[in-house]
Motif scaffolding. Structure first.
Motif, PDB file in Angstrom:
ATOM      1  N   PHE A  30       0.814  -1.213   0.000  1.00 17.09           N
ATOM      2  CA  PHE A  30       0.000   0.000   0.000  1.00 17.09           C
ATOM      3  C   PHE A  30       0.849   1.265   0.000  1.00 17.09           C
ATOM      4  N   LEU A  31       2.147   1.094  -0.247  1.00 19.59           N
ATOM      5  CA  LEU A  31       3.039   2.254  -0.240  1.00 19.59           C
ATOM      6  C   LEU A  31       2.484   3.385  -1.083  1.00 19.59           C
ATOM      7  N   PHE A  32       2.000   3.031  -2.237  1.00 11.35           N
ATOM      8  CA  PHE A  32       1.551   4.053  -3.178  1.00 11.35           C
ATOM      9  C   PHE A  32       0.058   3.936  -3.449  1.00 11.35           C
ATOM     10  N   ALA A  33      -0.672   3.404  -2.474  1.00 14.53           N
ATOM     11  CA  ALA A  33      -2.089   3.169  -2.718  1.00 14.53           C
ATOM     12  C   ALA A  33      -2.780   4.464  -3.135  1.00 14.53           C
ATOM     13  N   GLN A  34      -3.455   4.414  -4.206  1.00 16.78           N
ATOM     14  CA  GLN A  34      -4.285   5.513  -4.676  1.00 16.78           C
ATOM     15  C   GLN A  34      -5.214   4.901  -5.708  1.00 16.78           C
ATOM     16  N   SER A  35      -6.188   5.680  -6.151  1.00 21.18           N
ATOM     17  CA  SER A  35      -7.235   5.078  -6.958  1.00 21.18           C
ATOM     18  C   SER A  35      -6.655   4.327  -8.148  1.00 21.18           C
ATOM     19  N   SER A 144       6.933 -12.890 -15.933  1.00 21.70           N
ATOM     20  CA  SER A 144       6.022 -12.082 -15.143  1.00 21.70           C
ATOM     21  C   SER A 144       6.727 -11.723 -13.837  1.00 21.70           C
ATOM     22  N   THR A 145       6.783 -10.431 -13.509  1.00 18.06           N
ATOM     23  CA  THR A 145       7.557  -9.990 -12.338  1.00 18.06           C
ATOM     24  C   THR A 145       6.725  -9.037 -11.494  1.00 18.06           C
ATOM     25  N   ARG A 146       6.653  -9.356 -10.206  1.00 20.86           N
ATOM     26  CA  ARG A 146       5.857  -8.524  -9.304  1.00 20.86           C
ATOM     27  C   ARG A 146       6.750  -7.566  -8.513  1.00 20.86           C
ATOM     28  N   VAL A 147       6.281  -6.316  -8.362  1.00 21.30           N
ATOM     29  CA  VAL A 147       6.920  -5.352  -7.456  1.00 21.30           C
ATOM     30  C   VAL A 147       5.902  -5.052  -6.355  1.00 21.30           C
ATOM     31  N   GLU A 148       6.147  -5.639  -5.193  1.00 19.02           N
ATOM     32  CA  GLU A 148       5.195  -5.522  -4.086  1.00 19.02           C
ATOM     33  C   GLU A 148       4.988  -4.050  -3.687  1.00 19.02           C
ATOM     34  N   GLY A 149       6.073  -3.298  -3.642  1.00 14.86           N
ATOM     35  CA  GLY A 149       5.989  -1.890  -3.228  1.00 14.86           C
ATOM     36  C   GLY A 149       5.147  -1.045  -4.172  1.00 14.86           C
ATOM     37  N   TRP A 150       4.962  -1.482  -5.399  1.00 12.49           N
ATOM     38  CA  TRP A 150       4.119  -0.784  -6.363  1.00 12.49           C
ATOM     39  C   TRP A 150       2.755  -1.462  -6.501  1.00 12.49           C
ATOM     40  N   ASP A 151       2.590  -2.613  -5.806  1.00 17.23           N
ATOM     41  CA  ASP A 151       1.363  -3.403  -5.917  1.00 17.23           C
ATOM     42  C   ASP A 151       1.050  -3.686  -7.390  1.00 17.23           C
ATOM     43  N   TRP A 152       2.038  -4.164  -8.109  1.00 11.78           N
ATOM     44  CA  TRP A 152       1.906  -4.307  -9.555  1.00 11.78           C
ATOM     45  C   TRP A 152       2.672  -5.528 -10.048  1.00 11.78           C
ATOM     46  N   THR A 153       2.029  -6.306 -10.919  1.00 15.33           N
ATOM     47  CA  THR A 153       2.705  -7.438 -11.551  1.00 15.33           C
ATOM     48  C   THR A 153       2.863  -7.137 -13.030  1.00 15.33           C
ATOM     49  N   PHE A 154       4.098  -7.135 -13.479  1.00  9.16           N
ATOM     50  CA  PHE A 154       4.392  -6.848 -14.883  1.00  9.16           C
ATOM     51  C   PHE A 154       4.357  -8.137 -15.686  1.00  9.16           C
ATOM     52  N   PRO A 155       3.635  -8.151 -16.814  1.00  9.64           N
ATOM     53  CA  PRO A 155       3.688  -9.327 -17.685  1.00  9.64           C
ATOM     54  C   PRO A 155       5.051  -9.362 -18.381  1.00  9.64           C
ATOM     55  N   PRO A 156       5.405 -10.500 -18.993  1.00 15.44           N
ATOM     56  CA  PRO A 156       6.656 -10.526 -19.746  1.00 15.44           C
ATOM     57  C   PRO A 156       6.642  -9.426 -20.812  1.00 15.44           C
ATOM     58  N   GLY A 213      18.641  14.419  -4.686  1.00 13.43           N
ATOM     59  CA  GLY A 213      17.819  15.364  -3.944  1.00 13.43           C
ATOM     60  C   GLY A 213      16.461  14.837  -3.528  1.00 13.43           C
ATOM     61  N   ILE A 214      16.237  13.517  -3.702  1.00  8.83           N
ATOM     62  CA  ILE A 214      14.940  12.922  -3.332  1.00  8.83           C
ATOM     63  C   ILE A 214      15.182  11.529  -2.747  1.00  8.83           C
ATOM     64  N   TYR A 215      14.337  11.142  -1.777  1.00  5.58           N
ATOM     65  CA  TYR A 215      14.450   9.785  -1.232  1.00  5.58           C
ATOM     66  C   TYR A 215      14.214   8.777  -2.352  1.00  5.58           C
ATOM     67  N   PRO A 216      15.000   7.689  -2.370  1.00  8.24           N
ATOM     68  CA  PRO A 216      14.866   6.698  -3.448  1.00  8.24           C
ATOM     69  C   PRO A 216      13.827   5.621  -3.135  1.00  8.24           C
ATOM     70  N   PHE A 217      13.253   5.046  -4.188  1.00  5.49           N
ATOM     71  CA  PHE A 217      12.516   3.794  -4.039  1.00  5.49           C
ATOM     72  C   PHE A 217      13.542   2.676  -3.939  1.00  5.49           C
ATOM     73  N   ILE A 218      13.213   1.643  -3.175  1.00  7.83           N
ATOM     74  CA  ILE A 218      14.062   0.450  -3.083  1.00  7.83           C
ATOM     75  C   ILE A 218      13.167  -0.745  -3.363  1.00  7.83           C
ATOM     76  N   ASP A 219      13.545  -1.572  -4.331  1.00  9.44           N
ATOM     77  CA  ASP A 219      12.678  -2.674  -4.763  1.00  9.44           C
ATOM     78  C   ASP A 219      13.115  -3.993  -4.125  1.00  9.44           C
TER      79      ASP A 219
END
Ligand SMILES: [Zn+2]
Length: 317
Positions: A30-35, A144-156, A213-219
Motif C-alpha cells: 500500500f506504499l503508493f495506494a491511490q485510486s 512475469s515480475t511482481r513489485v510488491e511496493g508498487w502493488d503491480w505485476t508486470f507481464p513478460p 535530492g529525493i528519497y529513493p525507491f528500493i525494490d
C-alpha cells in the motif's frame, strides 16, 4: 550545470495517496495506494510531460521527463541511449533525439529492469537498437515480475524489448569513438543495476542507485535493499571523481558533492531506523519517531515521502 525539473510527476497526488495509505496500513503493497496505482500514474505523468534536453559534455546529453533520466551519445555510429523511458513518450523522445542530430538509433543500454527505464525498449529496438543489459534485467523482462511496493505485476515484455547482449559483472564497448564501460553493482536498488561510464567525456549514468535530492525507491521484490543501496553509494564514491558529470536515475544532473550527501543520508537514516527497530518499536512507532527528520526538507518533497522511505528502510534492517 543543467538542472532537471522534478515536477513532471504529480507530486501532490503522490503525497495525498501516500498520506491516506499511511493512515490505514504500512504494508509495502500500500506504499503508493491511490485510486489508480503507481504504475498507471507514472505512465499518465509521462504521457503529459515535456521532454527536456540537457547537453552535458562532448557528444552526450540527458533527456528528462519520461520515467528515469535517459542518456544519449550521438555520432556517426548512430545514437546510443541509456534507458528508454515510457512508450507513451515516444513522439516527444523522438523529437528530442532528432534535435540532437540525424543519426539513426543504434544501441540501447538499460541501467536496470524497472518499467520507467525499459518500457520504451520495444520501440527503440524497432527503431534499430541492439539492447544490452545485466543478465537479471533480461530475466525480469522475460517473465512475469511482481513489485510488491508498487502493488503491480508486470507481464513478460514483448520479445523486441528483451536485451540480446547480457553480462554478469562488466561489459565494454566502443561506440562513436567513445569507450563505454558497464559495471554491475551487485544487489542495490534491484538485483540488476549497472553503471554506464563514458570514458572520454568523463560522464557516468548511475541509474537508480542515485536519486538526486529525493528519497529513493528500493525494490525489495527483485533483490534491492537499504544495505545494497548503501554499498552502491559507497562504490559510486570510490569510482567517481570531482570532475565527473553524474546522471542519476531521477532528479537533476549532479556530481560527487551531491552523491556524497546522498550516501551520508542513507547511512544516517539506516542507523536511526535500525536503532528504533532494535528497541522493539513497530513500524508505525518508528515512523512516529521521525528518523528521517534531519533530511526531510531536502529529500522528502517528492514521490518517496519520509513515511514511505522509513517503511522501505525498516523492511531491510
Ligand atoms: Zn528503478
Amino acid at each position: 550545470m543543467a538542472s532537471l525539473d522534478q515536477s513532471n510527476l504529480s507530486r501532490r497526488s503522490f503525497i495525498a495517496g501516500a498520506g491516506s495509505a499511511a493512515a490505514i496500513t504500512f504494508s509495502p503493497r500500500f506504499l503508493f495506494a491511490q485510486s489508480k496505482g503507481i504504475v498507471p500514474t507514472m505512465i499518465d505523468a509521462a504521457a503529459k510531460a515535456t521532454i527536456k534536453t540537457y547537453p552535458l559534455r562532448r557528444n552526450i546529453s540527458a533527456l528528462e521527463g519520461s520515467g528515469g533520466n535517459i542518456g544519449v551519445l550521438t555520432g556517426k555510429d548512430g545514437k546510443l541511449l541509456v534507458d528508454s523511458g515510457f512508450t507513451v513518450s515516444k513522439p516527444r523522445i523522438l523529437e528530442a533525439l532528432n534535435s540532437l542530430g540525424s543519426d539513426r538509433i543504434a544501441q540501447l543500454l538499460n541501467t536496470h529492469w524497472h518499467t520507467d527505464h525499459t518500457d520504451g525498449n520495444a520501440w527503440v529496438h524497432d527503431a534499430g537498437a541492439r539492447i544490452t543489459a545485466h543478465v537479471n534485467t533480461k530475466k525480469h523482462l522475460s517473465t512475469s515480475t511482481r513489485v510488491e511496493g508498487w502493488d503491480w505485476t508486470f507481464p513478460p515484455a514483448p520479445s523486441g524489448a528483451i536485451p540480446t547482449v547480457v553480462f554478469d559483472d562488466e561489459h565494454r564497448l566502443q561506440h562513436n569513438d567513445t569507450n563505454i564501460r558497464l559495471k554491475y553493482y551487485g544487489p542495490a536498488h534491484t538485483d540488476s543495476d549497472v553503471s554506464v561510464f563514458f570514458e572520454e567525456a568523463d560522464i557516468i549514468h548511475v541509474g537508480d542507485t542515485w536519486w538526486n535530492g529525493i528519497y529513493p525507491f528500493i525494490d525489495y521484490s527483485t533483490g534491492g535493499s537499504i544495505d545494497g543501496m548503501i554499498h552502491a553509494a559507497e562504490r559510486n564514491l570510490r569510482v567517481i571523481t570531482d570532475k565527473m558529470i553524474v546522471i542519476p536515475g531521477h532528479g537533476p544532473i549532479g556530481d560527487k558533492v551531491g552523491l556524497t550527501e546522498f550516501g551520508e543520508m542513507l547511512v544516517a537514516i539506516r542507523n536511526n531506523v535500525a536503532t528504533l527497530k532494535k528497541q522493539g518499536k513497530s513500524l508505525s512507532e518508528t515512523i512516529a519517531s521521525k528518523p528521517t527528520a534531519a533530511y526531510d526538507a531536502k529529500y522528502g518533497h517528492f514521490l518517496i515521502t519520509p513515511e514511505i522511505f522509513t517503511t522501505l528502510v525498516y523492511s531491510g534492517v
